[in-house]
Motif scaffolding. Sequence first.
Motif, PDB file in Angstrom:
ATOM      1  N   PHE A 162     -30.875   4.251 -12.844  1.00  0.00           N
ATOM      2  CA  PHE A 162     -30.747   2.886 -13.347  1.00  0.00           C
ATOM      3  C   PHE A 162     -30.925   2.755 -14.857  1.00  0.00           C
ATOM      4  CE2 PHE A 162     -31.609   2.359  -8.845  1.00  0.00           C
ATOM      5  CZ  PHE A 162     -30.692   1.376  -8.492  1.00  0.00           C
ATOM      6  N   ILE A 163     -31.718   3.630 -15.470  1.00  0.00           N
ATOM      7  CA  ILE A 163     -31.940   3.530 -16.915  1.00  0.00           C
ATOM      8  C   ILE A 163     -30.742   4.021 -17.735  1.00  0.00           C
ATOM      9  CG2 ILE A 163     -33.378   4.278 -18.844  1.00  0.00           C
ATOM     10  CD1 ILE A 163     -34.643   2.152 -17.022  1.00  0.00           C
ATOM     11  N   PRO A 164     -30.156   5.195 -17.434  1.00  0.00           N
ATOM     12  CA  PRO A 164     -29.061   5.699 -18.284  1.00  0.00           C
ATOM     13  C   PRO A 164     -27.898   4.718 -18.484  1.00  0.00           C
ATOM     14  CG  PRO A 164     -29.861   7.454 -16.871  1.00  0.00           C
ATOM     15  CD  PRO A 164     -30.540   6.205 -16.409  1.00  0.00           C
ATOM     16  N   PRO A 165     -27.360   4.081 -17.430  1.00  0.00           N
ATOM     17  CA  PRO A 165     -26.244   3.151 -17.660  1.00  0.00           C
ATOM     18  C   PRO A 165     -26.663   1.832 -18.299  1.00  0.00           C
ATOM     19  CG  PRO A 165     -26.797   3.198 -15.327  1.00  0.00           C
ATOM     20  CD  PRO A 165     -27.621   4.264 -15.977  1.00  0.00           C
ATOM     21  N   LEU A 166     -27.973   1.593 -18.377  1.00  0.00           N
ATOM     22  CA  LEU A 166     -28.482   0.338 -18.918  1.00  0.00           C
ATOM     23  C   LEU A 166     -28.531   0.339 -20.445  1.00  0.00           C
ATOM     24  CD1 LEU A 166     -30.104  -2.408 -18.577  1.00  0.00           C
ATOM     25  CD2 LEU A 166     -32.163  -0.981 -18.477  1.00  0.00           C
ATOM     26  N   LEU A 167     -28.842   1.492 -21.037  1.00  0.00           N
ATOM     27  CA  LEU A 167     -29.192   1.542 -22.451  1.00  0.00           C
ATOM     28  C   LEU A 167     -28.064   1.101 -23.380  1.00  0.00           C
ATOM     29  CD1 LEU A 167     -31.252   4.865 -22.547  1.00  0.00           C
ATOM     30  CD2 LEU A 167     -32.092   2.514 -22.336  1.00  0.00           C
ATOM     31  N   ASP A 168     -26.884   1.686 -23.245  1.00  0.00           N
ATOM     32  CA  ASP A 168     -25.808   1.394 -24.200  1.00  0.00           C
ATOM     33  C   ASP A 168     -25.345  -0.061 -24.182  1.00  0.00           C
ATOM     34  OD1 ASP A 168     -25.920   3.925 -25.174  1.00  0.00           O
ATOM     35  OD2 ASP A 168     -24.162   4.666 -24.108  1.00  0.00           O
ATOM     36  N   PRO A 169     -24.979  -0.625 -23.013  1.00  0.00           N
ATOM     37  CA  PRO A 169     -24.464  -2.002 -23.044  1.00  0.00           C
ATOM     38  C   PRO A 169     -25.493  -3.030 -23.506  1.00  0.00           C
ATOM     39  CG  PRO A 169     -24.738  -1.250 -20.775  1.00  0.00           C
ATOM     40  CD  PRO A 169     -24.924  -0.060 -21.648  1.00  0.00           C
ATOM     41  N   VAL A 170     -26.765  -2.809 -23.202  1.00  0.00           N
ATOM     42  CA  VAL A 170     -27.786  -3.805 -23.550  1.00  0.00           C
ATOM     43  C   VAL A 170     -28.304  -3.597 -24.970  1.00  0.00           C
ATOM     44  CG1 VAL A 170     -30.084  -4.694 -22.984  1.00  0.00           C
ATOM     45  CG2 VAL A 170     -28.465  -4.177 -21.155  1.00  0.00           C
ATOM     46  N   LEU A 171     -28.678  -2.365 -25.312  1.00  0.00           N
ATOM     47  CA  LEU A 171     -29.270  -2.116 -26.630  1.00  0.00           C
ATOM     48  C   LEU A 171     -28.243  -2.230 -27.750  1.00  0.00           C
ATOM     49  CD1 LEU A 171     -31.704   0.841 -25.838  1.00  0.00           C
ATOM     50  CD2 LEU A 171     -32.281  -1.566 -26.232  1.00  0.00           C
ATOM     51  N   ASP A 172     -27.050  -1.695 -27.538  1.00  0.00           N
ATOM     52  CA  ASP A 172     -26.027  -1.779 -28.583  1.00  0.00           C
ATOM     53  C   ASP A 172     -25.633  -3.227 -28.854  1.00  0.00           C
ATOM     54  OD1 ASP A 172     -26.092   0.935 -28.758  1.00  0.00           O
ATOM     55  OD2 ASP A 172     -24.203   1.301 -27.722  1.00  0.00           O
ATOM     56  N   ASP A 173     -25.535  -4.017 -27.789  1.00  0.00           N
ATOM     57  CA  ASP A 173     -25.195  -5.428 -27.947  1.00  0.00           C
ATOM     58  C   ASP A 173     -26.284  -6.163 -28.720  1.00  0.00           C
ATOM     59  OD1 ASP A 173     -23.914  -8.046 -27.299  1.00  0.00           O
ATOM     60  OD2 ASP A 173     -25.708  -8.283 -26.065  1.00  0.00           O
ATOM     61  N   TYR A 174     -27.548  -5.881 -28.411  1.00  0.00           N
ATOM     62  CA  TYR A 174     -28.662  -6.550 -29.101  1.00  0.00           C
ATOM     63  C   TYR A 174     -28.638  -6.221 -30.591  1.00  0.00           C
ATOM     64  CZ  TYR A 174     -33.419  -8.232 -30.002  1.00  0.00           C
ATOM     65  OH  TYR A 174     -34.513  -8.916 -30.490  1.00  0.00           O
ATOM     66  N   LYS A 175     -28.412  -4.959 -30.908  1.00  0.00           N
ATOM     67  CA  LYS A 175     -28.470  -4.516 -32.306  1.00  0.00           C
ATOM     68  C   LYS A 175     -27.357  -5.129 -33.140  1.00  0.00           C
ATOM     69  CE  LYS A 175     -28.903  -0.315 -35.111  1.00  0.00           C
ATOM     70  NZ  LYS A 175     -28.993   1.168 -35.063  1.00  0.00           N
ATOM     71  N   ARG A 176     -26.155  -5.228 -32.585  1.00  0.00           N
ATOM     72  CA  ARG A 176     -25.024  -5.682 -33.387  1.00  0.00           C
ATOM     73  C   ARG A 176     -24.856  -7.206 -33.384  1.00  0.00           C
ATOM     74  NH1 ARG A 176     -21.874  -3.611 -28.875  1.00  0.00           N
ATOM     75  NH2 ARG A 176     -20.949  -5.350 -27.721  1.00  0.00           N
ATOM     76  N   SER A 177     -25.518  -7.907 -32.484  1.00  0.00           N
ATOM     77  CA  SER A 177     -25.356  -9.360 -32.386  1.00  0.00           C
ATOM     78  C   SER A 177     -26.048 -10.067 -33.549  1.00  0.00           C
ATOM     79  CB  SER A 177     -25.941  -9.880 -31.073  1.00  0.00           C
ATOM     80  OG  SER A 177     -25.235  -9.386 -29.965  1.00  0.00           O
ATOM     81  N   ILE A 178     -25.564 -11.269 -33.863  1.00  0.00           N
ATOM     82  CA  ILE A 178     -26.279 -12.088 -34.837  1.00  0.00           C
ATOM     83  C   ILE A 178     -27.574 -12.576 -34.198  1.00  0.00           C
ATOM     84  CG2 ILE A 178     -24.138 -12.821 -35.945  1.00  0.00           C
ATOM     85  CD1 ILE A 178     -24.568 -15.583 -34.574  1.00  0.00           C
ATOM     86  N   ALA A 179     -28.516 -13.007 -35.006  1.00  0.00           N
ATOM     87  CA  ALA A 179     -29.845 -13.388 -34.512  1.00  0.00           C
ATOM     88  C   ALA A 179     -29.769 -14.456 -33.413  1.00  0.00           C
ATOM     89  CB  ALA A 179     -30.704 -13.885 -35.664  1.00  0.00           C
ATOM     90  N   ASP A 180     -28.912 -15.452 -33.605  1.00  0.00           N
ATOM     91  CA  ASP A 180     -28.837 -16.556 -32.648  1.00  0.00           C
ATOM     92  C   ASP A 180     -28.289 -16.122 -31.290  1.00  0.00           C
ATOM     93  OD1 ASP A 180     -29.853 -18.234 -34.532  1.00  0.00           O
ATOM     94  OD2 ASP A 180     -27.940 -19.139 -35.089  1.00  0.00           O
TER      95      ASP A 180
END
Length: 218
Positions: free
Chosen positions: A119-137
């Motif tokens: 469950f952890i391996p497929p979770l990291l990229d879509p969630v963490l990458d999206d958080y990092k590149r998104s604007i603050a709001d």
Amino acid sequence: MELPNNVWQEIMARANHDVGSLKNPAAIKEVAKILRTNVRVCMSLGHPFISQMGRIYLDMLNVYKAYSEYISHAVETEGRIATKHSLIRAMRSVKTETLTLIRTFVLKSEDTSVIIANFIPPLLDPVLDDYKRSIADARAPAVLSLFAAVVHKLKGEITSGVLRILDSVFESTLSMITLNFEDHPEHRINFFRLLEAIIENCFPVFFTMDHGQQKRIV
């Protein structure tokens, strides 16, 4: 779960044929309702929910990724005001329900080895990458609470993944909460809960950081 699973499969089948169907307001509303149903069932069932989670998990992350891309495109073309649009807010609600379901499932699980392996391996990229590149709001504070729960549950088993987590959330969150002491209150609380979880459960990771990283965290 037969009824919500049947509806879920119909939505996923349409999305496989045309991913644009996920932008339909009725589809977004239905996905959010199904995820909320799964959260409640997971809270009640506990670990046996794993069979249901395994059934929808990868599709759920694909929906999360699709909505992340829609939101990013809307922000790029229309600016920050796009995050206030009803359709974008509905997509963000689906993303939050997804994070809530995963957090609930992790906390209820009784087999950390299965969580680590499947469950952890497929979770990291879509969630963490999206958080990092998104604007603050557009950053969901639920991302921080999810990974705080992951660290609390998996303890030393997740130590190798902590640097990956911090790389995506540390600087991006810090930039949001150091401008003043009022904005983004949920991010503030969840950010420090994540750091607390890492310090309590994965302390050796700090000795793998360079001096600059250590100083920023302190």
